[in-house]
Each structure stands twice: as C-alpha cells, then as structure tokens.
Design a protein around this motif. Structure first.
Motif, PDB file in Angstrom:
ATOM      1  N   GLY A  28      37.542   0.792   6.402  1.00 33.06           N
ATOM      2  CA  GLY A  28      37.714  -0.623   6.715  1.00 33.06           C
ATOM      3  C   GLY A  28      38.951  -0.931   7.536  1.00 33.06           C
ATOM      4  O   GLY A  28      39.492  -2.032   7.455  1.00 33.06           O
ATOM      5  N   TRP A  29      39.404   0.030   8.340  1.00 31.67           N
ATOM      6  CA  TRP A  29      40.565  -0.206   9.182  1.00 31.67           C
ATOM      7  C   TRP A  29      40.185  -1.165  10.304  1.00 31.67           C
ATOM      8  O   TRP A  29      39.063  -1.159  10.797  1.00 31.67           O
ATOM      9  CB  TRP A  29      41.092   1.099   9.778  1.00 31.67           C
ATOM     10  CG  TRP A  29      41.496   2.123   8.749  1.00 31.67           C
ATOM     11  CD1 TRP A  29      41.954   1.885   7.484  1.00 31.67           C
ATOM     12  CD2 TRP A  29      41.460   3.539   8.886  1.00 31.67           C
ATOM     13  NE1 TRP A  29      42.207   3.065   6.839  1.00 31.67           N
ATOM     14  CE2 TRP A  29      41.911   4.100   7.671  1.00 31.67           C
ATOM     15  CE3 TRP A  29      41.089   4.392   9.910  1.00 31.67           C
ATOM     16  CZ2 TRP A  29      42.011   5.464   7.467  1.00 31.67           C
ATOM     17  CZ3 TRP A  29      41.191   5.762   9.707  1.00 31.67           C
ATOM     18  CH2 TRP A  29      41.654   6.289   8.501  1.00 31.67           C
ATOM     19  N   ALA A  30      41.133  -1.994  10.709  1.00 31.33           N
ATOM     20  CA  ALA A  30      40.893  -2.952  11.787  1.00 31.33           C
ATOM     21  C   ALA A  30      40.553  -2.204  13.072  1.00 31.33           C
ATOM     22  O   ALA A  30      41.219  -1.228  13.432  1.00 31.33           O
ATOM     23  CB  ALA A  30      42.126  -3.822  11.990  1.00 31.33           C
ATOM     24  N   ARG A  31      39.486  -2.670  13.730  1.00 33.74           N
ATOM     25  CA  ARG A  31      39.060  -2.070  14.990  1.00 33.74           C
ATOM     26  C   ARG A  31      38.852  -3.183  16.002  1.00 33.74           C
ATOM     27  O   ARG A  31      38.456  -4.285  15.647  1.00 33.74           O
ATOM     28  CB  ARG A  31      37.749  -1.293  14.807  1.00 33.74           C
ATOM     29  CG  ARG A  31      37.869  -0.148  13.821  1.00 33.74           C
ATOM     30  CD  ARG A  31      36.552   0.597  13.638  1.00 33.74           C
ATOM     31  NE  ARG A  31      35.525  -0.295  13.101  1.00 33.74           N
ATOM     32  CZ  ARG A  31      34.243  -0.274  13.467  1.00 33.74           C
ATOM     33  NH1 ARG A  31      33.822   0.560  14.369  1.00 33.74           N
ATOM     34  NH2 ARG A  31      33.391  -1.111  12.924  1.00 33.74           N
ATOM     35  N   SER A  32      39.126  -2.875  17.252  1.00 38.41           N
ATOM     36  CA  SER A  32      38.958  -3.879  18.294  1.00 38.41           C
ATOM     37  C   SER A  32      38.720  -3.180  19.628  1.00 38.41           C
ATOM     38  O   SER A  32      39.284  -2.120  19.884  1.00 38.41           O
ATOM     39  CB  SER A  32      40.219  -4.738  18.386  1.00 38.41           C
ATOM     40  OG  SER A  32      40.096  -5.704  19.396  1.00 38.41           O
TER      41      SER A  32
END
Length: 85
Positions: A28-32
C-alpha cells in the motif's frame, strides 16, 4: 519525501522492477505517475532512511575505491514482505 521509479527501487533494494511494483501494491505504498508517464513510489520513512544510508555508503566507498582501486559493494536491504491484512 523520496520518490523512486520501480527500476530505481529494485536497484536500491534488490529484485526486479516487477517485484518492486508488486511490493508497492501489496504494502500500500503511495504510487503516482509523473508527467512523463513513469510511475514512482514514495518510500516509507524507514525505507527512505535505509536508502539514504545506502547512498551515503556508496559515495564513501566510491571515494575510497578511487584511492585504493578496490571494489566495495554495500549490502542491499531486501524489499519488505507484504504486510498481513
């Protein structure tokens, strides 16, 4: 905050870009996606600390290597396992 591509994440922590993407999703690490269309992952504080320490070690060893012609490689921390739900 430190954001790395899947390739950079894999290079820094070991594994392949595919494994880095899978770990980012599972944890669930932030990805963009950037304007260039390349996905980036925001490192957790602990991972950012590990990453910065590794980069510092590589710089120190590179400077040392230039003087001694020895190849020294810093150990790579492993990508964290998926967090149990």
């Amino acid at each position: 905050q430190i954001w790395l591509t899947y390739s950079e994440l894999a290079q820094a922590f070991g594994g392949t870009p595919h494994e880095a993407r899978k770990a980012a999703i599972e944890n669930g690490w932030a990805r963009s996606k950037g304007r260039d269309g390349v996905a980036h992952v925001r490192l957790t504080p602990t991972m950012a600390q590990d990453y910065l320490l590794r980069q510092l070690m590589l710089l120190q060893h590179r400077d040392s290597d230039a003087m001694t012609d020895l190849m020294v490689t810093a150990p790579r921390p492993a990508l964290p396992a998926a967090v149990a739900a």
